[in-house]
Structure formats: structure tokens, C-alpha cells
Design a protein around this motif. Structure first.
Motif, short mmCIF file in Angstrom:
data_model
loop_
_atom_site.label_atom_id
_atom_site.label_comp_id
_atom_site.label_asym_id
_atom_site.label_seq_id
_atom_site.Cartn_x
_atom_site.Cartn_y
_atom_site.Cartn_z
N TYR A 53 0.81 -1.21 0.00
CA TYR A 53 0.00 0.00 0.00
C TYR A 53 0.84 1.27 0.00
CZ TYR A 53 -4.49 -2.26 0.00
OH TYR A 53 -5.58 -2.98 -0.40
N ALA A 54 2.11 1.18 0.40
CA ALA A 54 3.02 2.31 0.17
C ALA A 54 3.13 2.55 -1.32
CB ALA A 54 4.39 2.03 0.78
N GLY A 55 3.21 1.47 -2.09
CA GLY A 55 3.22 1.58 -3.55
C GLY A 55 1.89 2.04 -4.10
N VAL A 56 0.80 1.60 -3.50
CA VAL A 56 -0.53 2.02 -3.95
C VAL A 56 -0.69 3.53 -3.74
CG1 VAL A 56 -3.02 1.74 -3.66
CG2 VAL A 56 -1.52 -0.25 -3.46
N SER A 57 -0.22 4.03 -2.60
CA SER A 57 -0.29 5.47 -2.35
C SER A 57 0.52 6.25 -3.38
CB SER A 57 0.23 5.79 -0.93
OG SER A 57 -0.65 5.29 0.05
N ALA A 58 1.70 5.73 -3.72
CA ALA A 58 2.53 6.38 -4.74
C ALA A 58 1.83 6.33 -6.10
CB ALA A 58 3.89 5.69 -4.82
N ALA A 59 1.14 5.22 -6.38
CA ALA A 59 0.41 5.09 -7.64
C ALA A 59 -0.75 6.09 -7.69
CB ALA A 59 -0.11 3.67 -7.80
N TYR A 60 -1.40 6.30 -6.57
CA TYR A 60 -2.50 7.29 -6.53
C TYR A 60 -1.99 8.69 -6.85
CZ TYR A 60 -5.99 10.47 -4.64
OH TYR A 60 -6.89 11.50 -4.49
N GLN A 61 -0.84 9.04 -6.29
CA GLN A 61 -0.26 10.35 -6.55
C GLN A 61 0.18 10.48 -8.01
OE1 GLN A 61 2.85 10.88 -3.61
NE2 GLN A 61 1.46 10.34 -1.95
N THR A 62 0.60 9.36 -8.62
CA THR A 62 1.08 9.38 -10.00
C THR A 62 -0.07 9.32 -10.99
OG1 THR A 62 3.14 8.28 -9.34
CG2 THR A 62 2.55 8.21 -11.68
N GLY A 91 6.35 -7.20 -3.75
CA GLY A 91 7.00 -7.04 -5.05
C GLY A 91 6.27 -6.03 -5.91
N THR A 92 4.94 -6.10 -5.87
CA THR A 92 4.14 -5.12 -6.60
C THR A 92 4.31 -3.73 -6.01
OG1 THR A 92 2.52 -6.87 -7.01
CG2 THR A 92 1.83 -4.61 -7.46
N GLY A 93 4.35 -3.65 -4.68
CA GLY A 93 4.57 -2.36 -4.03
C GLY A 93 5.87 -1.71 -4.46
N ALA A 94 6.93 -2.52 -4.53
CA ALA A 94 8.24 -2.01 -4.94
C ALA A 94 8.20 -1.52 -6.38
CB ALA A 94 9.30 -3.09 -4.76
N PHE A 95 7.51 -2.25 -7.25
CA PHE A 95 7.42 -1.85 -8.66
C PHE A 95 6.66 -0.53 -8.79
CE2 PHE A 95 5.21 -1.79 -12.77
CZ PHE A 95 6.30 -1.89 -13.62
N LEU A 96 5.58 -0.38 -8.05
CA LEU A 96 4.80 0.85 -8.11
C LEU A 96 5.61 2.04 -7.60
CD1 LEU A 96 1.36 -0.50 -6.82
CD2 LEU A 96 1.96 0.09 -9.18
N LEU A 97 6.37 1.83 -6.53
CA LEU A 97 7.23 2.90 -6.03
C LEU A 97 8.27 3.29 -7.07
CD1 LEU A 97 7.71 1.66 -2.36
CD2 LEU A 97 6.67 3.83 -3.03
N ALA A 98 8.87 2.28 -7.70
CA ALA A 98 9.87 2.55 -8.73
C ALA A 98 9.27 3.35 -9.88
CB ALA A 98 10.46 1.23 -9.24
N GLY A 99 8.12 2.93 -10.37
CA GLY A 99 7.47 3.64 -11.47
C GLY A 99 7.14 5.08 -11.11
N SER A 100 6.77 5.31 -9.85
CA SER A 100 6.39 6.67 -9.42
C SER A 100 7.57 7.63 -9.45
CB SER A 100 5.80 6.63 -7.99
OG SER A 100 6.81 6.41 -7.03
N GLU A 101 8.81 7.13 -9.41
CA GLU A 101 9.98 7.98 -9.52
C GLU A 101 10.56 7.99 -10.93
OE1 GLU A 101 11.28 10.15 -7.45
OE2 GLU A 101 9.75 9.74 -5.95
N ILE A 102 10.50 6.87 -11.61
CA ILE A 102 11.00 6.80 -13.00
C ILE A 102 10.28 7.83 -13.87
CG2 ILE A 102 11.08 5.40 -15.09
CD1 ILE A 102 13.22 4.58 -13.16
N ILE A 103 8.98 7.97 -13.66
CA ILE A 103 8.17 8.87 -14.50
C ILE A 103 8.59 10.33 -14.31
CG2 ILE A 103 6.27 9.35 -12.90
CD1 ILE A 103 4.36 8.76 -15.26
N LYS A 104 9.26 10.64 -13.20
CA LYS A 104 9.68 12.02 -12.92
C LYS A 104 11.06 12.35 -13.49
CE LYS A 104 7.31 11.85 -8.44
NZ LYS A 104 7.53 11.84 -6.97
N LEU A 105 11.77 11.36 -13.99
CA LEU A 105 13.14 11.59 -14.42
C LEU A 105 13.27 12.62 -15.53
CD1 LEU A 105 14.60 7.97 -14.41
CD2 LEU A 105 15.22 9.84 -12.87
N GLU A 106 12.25 12.73 -16.37
CA GLU A 106 12.31 13.66 -17.50
C GLU A 106 11.61 14.98 -17.21
OE1 GLU A 106 14.18 13.09 -20.11
OE2 GLU A 106 14.74 11.22 -19.12
N GLU A 107 11.08 15.12 -16.02
CA GLU A 107 10.33 16.34 -15.72
C GLU A 107 11.27 17.52 -15.51
OE1 GLU A 107 7.79 15.56 -12.39
OE2 GLU A 107 6.49 14.21 -13.50
#
Length: 368
Positions: free
Chosen positions: A62-71, A352-368
Motif C-alpha cells: 500500500y506504500a506503492g498504492v499510495s505512490a500510484a495514486y499520486q502518480t 514485489g508489486t509495491g516495490a514496482f509501483l514505487l519505482a514507477g512513481s519515480e521513474i516517471i519524474k526523471l524527465e520532468e
């Protein structure tokens, strides 16, 4: 002059490595692709629940779910987190002083910051009131309250986030004390990695030394991934002028430097960091947390982009190779206390899913 030339060449090589990594994988770094992959993994996991909702495994998920909600800013994700909190009555797990039972509260505080309903954090406050006046029993391998390294993801973000939210530094001070105790017990200042617990420390006279097949110390990938994820979540919240902030920054930077040296050719990390040949499959949860932590460091100016971006991009490509056609995050090591657990493409766990969601939430910001 020679030093300047050498530095220029090193930067050029890293930039070239980054461009080579993206070549043929450009789609993986597009915002729409990242969002779709995050949504697919999240949807699959929400339809395949596992463990009690207050369990530490779901704390990470759910740490990942929260990051996914923000993303993703999807109202259905908000409803999923809210439903989890309601099912748990917004309470921590039943063990008063066990860090694992507080991990889920990260998401409670996130919800409170959005909805402003005090009932979302009141049971946590009540538990911590009891926690702080209850002596901890020291025995066996339990040398301190947080005696295993995974604990540094579970509870520190909760204490710091709550303290900042309520403007009450007693929680930040408690975190400083307990985090430092765990650091002093388990952090290897030569390897810049954490032992899982004292059973894996070579300088602990009370325990028999356990080694990997190649004679190296045992440093568990997921355990150190938990720590790096926890450090990121602490640093996200900790005030810039907090007296001990420099300690967390240094610990984070030391670990980041060591971790990138242990990345394997496929961009992933093995279950045992110093004996990758004994565990040949890339492991999703540890790799996901490293990708998240390193990308966050780039995005927030703590890590040099020229040096770390090629590592992060390579890791993201590797992580995406673990996603199964139905959206499931595969190659996740099962629950355990050390690397010696087999896993495969069919292996999955909510963290594992939580970790992937957290990773995606930061990867998407790399080009911002």
C-alpha cells in the motif's frame, strides 16, 4: 589537465551508456507506458489479495498504492486505500513494539493528509503513546527494538511522517534513537550494507558465522532494499534543518554507491548481493526498491545524474522484463529471513508489486 580529461571521458562514457540503454527501449520511459504498467500491476494485485490487510507485506504494497495514486490520480485507487483503512479500522497490527505492524500506517497518514479525518491516525497515535512508555525486552538476537534491518522501512517513515504531520518532534526523536540503535547493530561500515540481523554478522561473538557458498558475507538484497526505501521515505519528510538529517543522507549515499557496484548485467540485483552466482535470477522486490531509491536520489539532487542515471535506466528495463502478460510482477522472492529461498517467474508477493509501483512513481519524474 589529465584529471580534467579523465573526468570528461568518464562522464562521456556514462552518457553513452545511458543513450545505449534507452536505444530500443524508448517506450519504457514514456509517461503513458509507465502509467499503464503501473495500473496493470496494481489492478492485478488488487484482484489477488494476500495476507491480513495490516500485515507488513501489505504495508509495503500500500506504500506503492499510495505512490500510484499520486502518480495516476485515479479516484478508484483512493477508494481502494480508503477501503483497506476501513477494513483495518485504521489501526496498526496487534504487536505493540514490532516495527512490521506499523508499516501499514504509512498509508493511513497519506490518507489523513488528503481527507483530514483524525480517526485515520488516532489509533496509531494511541498505540505509539503506549509504545513509548513500555520497556522493550532485550533477549537472544533481539539486541534492540529494531533488531532486523527490514524494520527500517516499516516504522521510521511512520514516525517521521506522523511527527511532521502533527508538528510534534517526539516522534522524530524516537525514530532517531531506534534507527541509530539498528544502524549501530547491523550496518557494516566496510561493505556499506546492512546484515539482516546479528546471525549474519561476522563480528558478533555470540553467534556462529554464516557464509555464502563463495565465502562472502551474507547481505540480503531485499533486506537492504527495504533499508534504502526506508531511508528515502524518511528523507522525503525530515525537515532540512533537523539535527540528524546529515546522518540519514550519509547512510543513503554510502549505500547507493555500494549498490550500483552490485547491479548485474540484466540491470537487476540478485537475492544475495555478494554471491550472485548462487542465485542467478533477478529478484523483483529488492531490485524494485533499489530502482525507486536511486531514481528518487536523482530526482531530488542527492545523487549525481550522470553517474546514477544509466544504472537506474538499466534497472527499469530489467524490472519490466519481470512483468508477466497479465500484469503480475513475477520473480519475487518468497517471505523469509535470508536469500536462500528459490523463486521463479511464477513467484509473486504483494510487496514485489509495491516495490514496482514505487519505482514507477519515480521513474516517471526523471524527465520532468
Amino acid at each position: 589537465m589529465k584529471k580534467l580529461v579523465a573526468t570528461f571521458l568518464a562522464i562521456s562514457l556514462l552518457a553513452g551508456a545511458s543513450m545505449a540503454q534507452r536505444k530500443g527501449n524508448e517506450e519504457l520511459f514514456e509517461a503513458l507506458y509507465i502509467k499503464n504498467k503501473m495500473k496493470g500491476a496494481l489492478d492485478w494485485q488488487l484482484h489477488h489479495p494476500k495476507h491480513k490487510l495490516y500485515d507488513w507485506t501489505n504495508g509495503a504494497f500500500y506504500a506503492g498504492v499510495s505512490a500510484a495514486y499520486q502518480t495516476l490520480e485515479n479516484e478508484n485507487i483512493y477508494k481502494a486505500i480508503y477501503a483497506m483503512g476501513e477494513a483495518n479500522r485504521w489501526s496498526p497490527g496487534p504487536r505493540l513494539q514490532h516495527a512490521d505492524d506499523y508499516a501499514i500506517c504509512q498509508s493511513y497518514i497519506d490518507m489523513y493528509q488528503v481527507a483530514g479525518e483524525k480517526r485515520m491516525i488516532q489509533p496509531l497515535i494511541d498505540s505509539l503513546d503506549k509504545f513509548m512508555i513500555t520497556p522493550y525486552k532485550i533477549e537472544g538476537i533481539h539486541k534492540c527494538t529494531w533488531w532486523w534491518c527490514d524494520a527500517l522501512f516499516m516504522a521510521p517513515p511512520v514516525l517521521v511522517k506522523l511527527g511532521v504531520t502533527l508538528d510534534d518532534d517526539q516522534y522524530l526523536k524516537l525514530n532517531d534513537k531506534l534507527f541509530r540503535e539498528c544502524y549501530d547493530l547491523l550496518y557494516d561500515k566496510e561493505e556499506h550494507l546492512y546484515a539482516r540481523d546479528i546471525r549474519y554478522k561476522w563480528d558478533e561473538p555470540e553467534v556462529e558465522v554464516i557464509k555464502e557458498a563463495n565465502g562472502q558475507k551474507i547481505f540480503w538484497s531485499r533486506g537492504n532494499g527495504w533499508v534504502m526505501g526506508g531511508l528515502v521515505k524518511v528523507l522525503q519528510e525530515l525537515p532540512e534543518d533537523w539535527p540528524t538529517r546529515a546522518f540519514y543522507v550519509q547512510n543513503y549515499k554510502e549505500m547507493a554507491e555500494r549498490i550500483i557496484a552490485l547491479q548485474q548485467e540484466d540491470g537487476l540485483w540478485r537475492a544475495s548481493l555478494l554471491d550472485p552466482n548462487s542465485y542467478p535470477g533477478g529478484e523483483a522486490s529488492g531490485s524494485g526498491f533499489y530502482t525507486y531509491a536511486l531514481a528518487w536520489g536523482i530526482n531530488n539532487g542527492l545523487l549525481d545524474k550522470d553517474k546514477y542515471l544509466p544504472v537506474v535506466e538499466k534497472a527499469w528495463v530489467g524490472l519490466n522484463s519481470l512483468i508477466q502478460p497479465d500484469g503480475r510482477v513475477g520473480w519475487v522472492q518468497p517471505i523469509g529471513a535470508d536469500p536462500r529461498k528459490n523463486f521463479s517467474a511464477e513467484s509473486w508477493e504483494v510487496y514485489g508489486t509495491g516495490a514496482f509501483l514505487l519505482a514507477g512513481s519515480e521513474i516517471i519524474k526523471l524527465e520532468e
